[in-house]
Design an enzyme around this catalytic site. Structure first.
Site, short mmCIF file in Angstrom:
data_model
loop_
_atom_site.label_atom_id
_atom_site.label_comp_id
_atom_site.label_asym_id
_atom_site.label_seq_id
_atom_site.Cartn_x
_atom_site.Cartn_y
_atom_site.Cartn_z
N SER A 1 1.64 -7.65 -0.51
CA SER A 1 2.45 -8.31 0.32
C SER A 1 1.54 -9.84 0.44
O SER A 1 2.27 -10.81 1.25
CB SER A 1 2.42 -7.77 1.61
OG SER A 1 1.32 -7.62 2.33
N THR B 1 0.94 -1.39 -0.02
CA THR B 1 0.21 0.02 -0.14
C THR B 1 0.79 1.22 -0.11
O THR B 1 0.48 2.24 -0.60
CB THR B 1 -0.85 -0.01 1.22
OG1 THR B 1 -1.75 -1.05 1.22
CG2 THR B 1 -1.64 1.25 1.39
N THR C 1 1.11 -4.08 4.11
CA THR C 1 0.81 -4.51 5.59
C THR C 1 0.49 -5.93 5.79
O THR C 1 0.24 -6.18 6.90
CB THR C 1 -0.15 -3.17 6.39
OG1 THR C 1 -1.30 -3.32 5.38
CG2 THR C 1 0.54 -1.93 6.29
#
Length: 362
Positions: free
Chosen positions: A92, A45, A125
């Site tokens: 991720s 992000t 994240t």
């Protein structure tokens, strides 16, 4: 009078010519005093972009390159000599074991360099906590390694990535961050890479540790309140330089009316260990216990964890007779972190008692 002017003009010109030289010398001196920090970018992000400033939750991750990220925070040049590398560019949730090894090896190379004082890793994240814990286990250095992300893309109103990155570089360049293991800086807090987890997906105050943060960052200065209690980095028995591959470790979720279908399927697919993400104190349904017992006899390691949101704490031989079944408990590690430690630990041993020791110590 003319004679005086003739003397003054060359002298004044000489002084004017010296000003840029003096300024350049001062700039070189300043840069020499600043810490050398390398930023490794992986996507996420913090490198994302939305269609409009109102899009804080709907956007495309991993769109912005590292040079653009650095250029977006010009204040970085005031606190460190920064350079960036684009190691990968992915969201991720798609990071796999090979990506972990690739990143870990590059971090180790940089940590060995005398020209590098600290390392920052920008990361999505969703699995940031897993990568941070992996590096905490396998990097043999006392240099600061900071993993950082953002909850909003840089295109959103009140985006958090710029300040998070600034704080990460500030901590990475500080001498007082040395020897504290891999750290995560989010929302002005300094968290242990071992302890921290993403607790909510729509707030900037998303990352929390069950035992609290290690410190805070205020206007680029670190303030520390506690130290990590578990083994890490320099004190770790694991080393990224000796790990060639990571074994398959899977997670099976516990819930009401659960069956043994998942654990059997994971073992059949080749899992070397199964993390049972149980309810409460790592509880296991009576429907699943026989299957896990049988899988342990076949050589699959069984590790009890808890999916309690605020942080589980699994006691050995409570809820289940772990000694009798030859199972391992994850202590206070959540299922995803237990998977990371199990993978790394299995590169060293297949003995359940040794695995249990590692879960107590790390």
């Amino acid at each position: 009078m003319k004679s005086a002017l003739k003397t003054f003009v060359p002298g004044a010109l000489a002084l004017l010519l010296l000003f840029p030289v003096a300024a350049q010398a001062k700039e070189v001196e300043t840069k020499t005093k600043l810490a050398n920090v390398v930023i490794l970018a992986t996507g996420g992000t913090i490198a994302g972009a939305g269609a409009s400033a109102a899009n804080s939750a709907t956007y495309q991750a991993a769109k912005v390159g590292i040079e653009q990220l650095i250029a977006g925070v010009p204040e970085l040049s005031q606190i460190a000599n920064v350079r960036g590398e684009q190691v990968m560019q992915i969201a991720s949730e798609s990071i796999n074991n090979e990506n972990l090894l690739q990143l870990g090896r590059r971090v180790a190379e940089l940590a060995d360099s005398k020209d590098v004082d600290g390392i920052v890793i920008t990361h999505g994240t969703d699995t940031l906590e897993e990568t941070a814990y992996f590096l905490n286990l396998v990097e043999k250095t006392d240099k600061p390694i900071i993993v950082v992300g953002s909850m909003r893309p840089g295109t959103a109103m009140s985006a958090d990535g710029m300040l998070n990155l600034y704080n990460a570089v500030a901590v990475a360049g500080s001498k007082d961050a040395r020897g504290k293991g891999v750290l995560v800086t989010m929302n002005d807090e300094i968290q242990s890479g071992r302890d921290v987890s993403k607790m909510i997906n729509i707030k900037t105050e998303a990352f929390k540790s069950p035992w609290g943060p290690l410190g805070m960052v205020v206007e680029g200065k670190s303030y520390w309140f506690r130290l990590p209690a578990k083994r890490h980095t320099m004190d770790s028995e694991f080393d990224i330089k000796t790990i060639k591959s990571l074994p398959d470790v899977e997670i099976a979720y516990g819930y009401g009316n659960v069956s043994d279908t998942a654990v059997k399927a994971l073992a059949q697919a080749g899992a070397k260990a199964i993390i049972h993400a149980g309810t409460g104190n790592g509880s296991v349904s009576s429907k699943v216990v026989p299957a896990l017992q049988e899988l342990r006899k076949q050589g699959v390691q069984i590790i009890r964890s808890s999916h309690v949101n605020a942080g589980g704490f699994v006691l050995r031989n409570a809820e289940q007779p772990d000694d009798k079944y030859d199972w391992v408990v994850a202590h206070d590690l959540n299922p995803q972190k237990a998977r990371i430690l199990a993978m790394v630990a299995l590169t060293k041993t297949q003995d359940s008692k040794e695995l249990q020791r590692m879960f107590w110590e790390y």
